[in-house]
Design an enzyme around this catalytic site. Sequence first.
Site, PDB file in Angstrom:
ATOM      1  N   GLY A  80     -59.213  57.190  28.469  1.00 48.72           N
ATOM      2  CA  GLY A  80     -58.875  57.740  29.656  1.00 48.72           C
ATOM      3  C   GLY A  80     -59.816  56.853  30.784  1.00 48.72           C
ATOM      4  N   GLY A  86     -57.962  59.054  22.054  1.00 49.31           N
ATOM      5  CA  GLY A  86     -57.394  58.858  23.449  1.00 49.31           C
ATOM      6  C   GLY A  86     -58.416  58.085  24.159  1.00 49.31           C
ATOM      7  CG  ASP A 119     -55.579  64.568  35.311  1.00 49.53           C
ATOM      8  OD1 ASP A 119     -54.297  64.703  35.725  1.00 49.53           O
ATOM      9  OD2 ASP A 119     -56.134  64.129  34.394  1.00 49.53           O
ATOM     10  CE  LYS A 145     -64.075  62.825  28.323  1.00 41.60           C
ATOM     11  NZ  LYS A 145     -63.521  64.198  29.157  1.00 41.60           N
TER      12      LYS A 145
END
Length: 372
Positions: A42, A40, A158, A62
């Site tokens: 972002g 992912g 979110d 991350k």
Amino acid sequence: MSRRRSESRSLSGLLSTSLQTQIRTDNFHNFYVLEPEELGRGRCGVVRKCIAKSTNQEYAAKCMKKRRRGQDCKAEILHEIAILELTKSSPHIINLHEVYETANEIILVLEYAAGGEIFNLCVSDLDERIGESDIARLIRQILEGLICLHENNIVHLDLKPQNILLSSLHPLGDVKIVDFGMSRKIESASELRHIMGTIDYLAPEILNYDPITTATDIWNIGIISYMLLTQESPFAGADKQETFLNISQINVDYSDETFASISQPAKDFIQKLLVKNPEERPTAEACLCHSWLQQGEFILLYSPEENSCPFLVPDHTARSSEEKNTKSICNGTCSDREDKENIPEDSSTVSKRFRFDDSLQHPQDFVTDFVC
């Protein structure tokens, strides 16, 4: 607009408590093999799968830059770590394993959720659609994770299918809530106002720049439930302005055609959540009392013993009291795994389909033409 811009850039709502997690300065690559494929990406960083060299255990790394757009963002990253520590007791919030810091980045080593995003369950051409009972189970688990946040006066801000992962897909596993980059702490002494989130999921109070409460997350639960059940986005328009108008007018398709194969209790559940006035939305605890989520094999893990848990008329006074006098029963470290912002190759999707992710990252992106 200048006032809104300056306030949106402030760091209000960030946790400032000291961390329990040791931030290691060792070379991350000495301990983990980082796979090149992205899980992912972002606004805050990129997530990749990694393998611990000592155990062959799978994790998600991350990687977040400490400076973005010329600004120091370390406080926001530490805030995210603090939230994961605060909510570690919840099995439905992703678990934090380790933290590493380099000259330019902070790397969160997080639990790996092999089932991917529940967004994949919202696609209409999916070969194996899940049943309503499975959807109800997933919504229950999201709410249980949300209770842990709200009891600590944290709003996620979110919640969307990209930020809710599954421990496995076959068989259908358990929910893991991720990405707390936009989350904020509600302080009893001051109001929290922010223009942030993902466009299709913005609550009316955010569009109106009204105070944010835990009810803002409840709005998103209604949207996620709608999407899982109908494979449509309730407010997505052909462009941002149409989407904002749909949200401000609560323009939702509840037609018999759209809900032909969906039970009346499920439809009722969504209608109770997608209401304009935040004070009229139920709390996360009250949501668990709805008949749709109490059918069949479901067991109330958070069933209130000292009150009747009214769903139809939530007490806003009680909500405010809970937000000011929080019981921190989730004192631990559960971690966020991904800044999931997977933007489809064709972002010009049609109305009511998925146009993810148009996140309002900067106040100048905010359009007020249709704010009521």
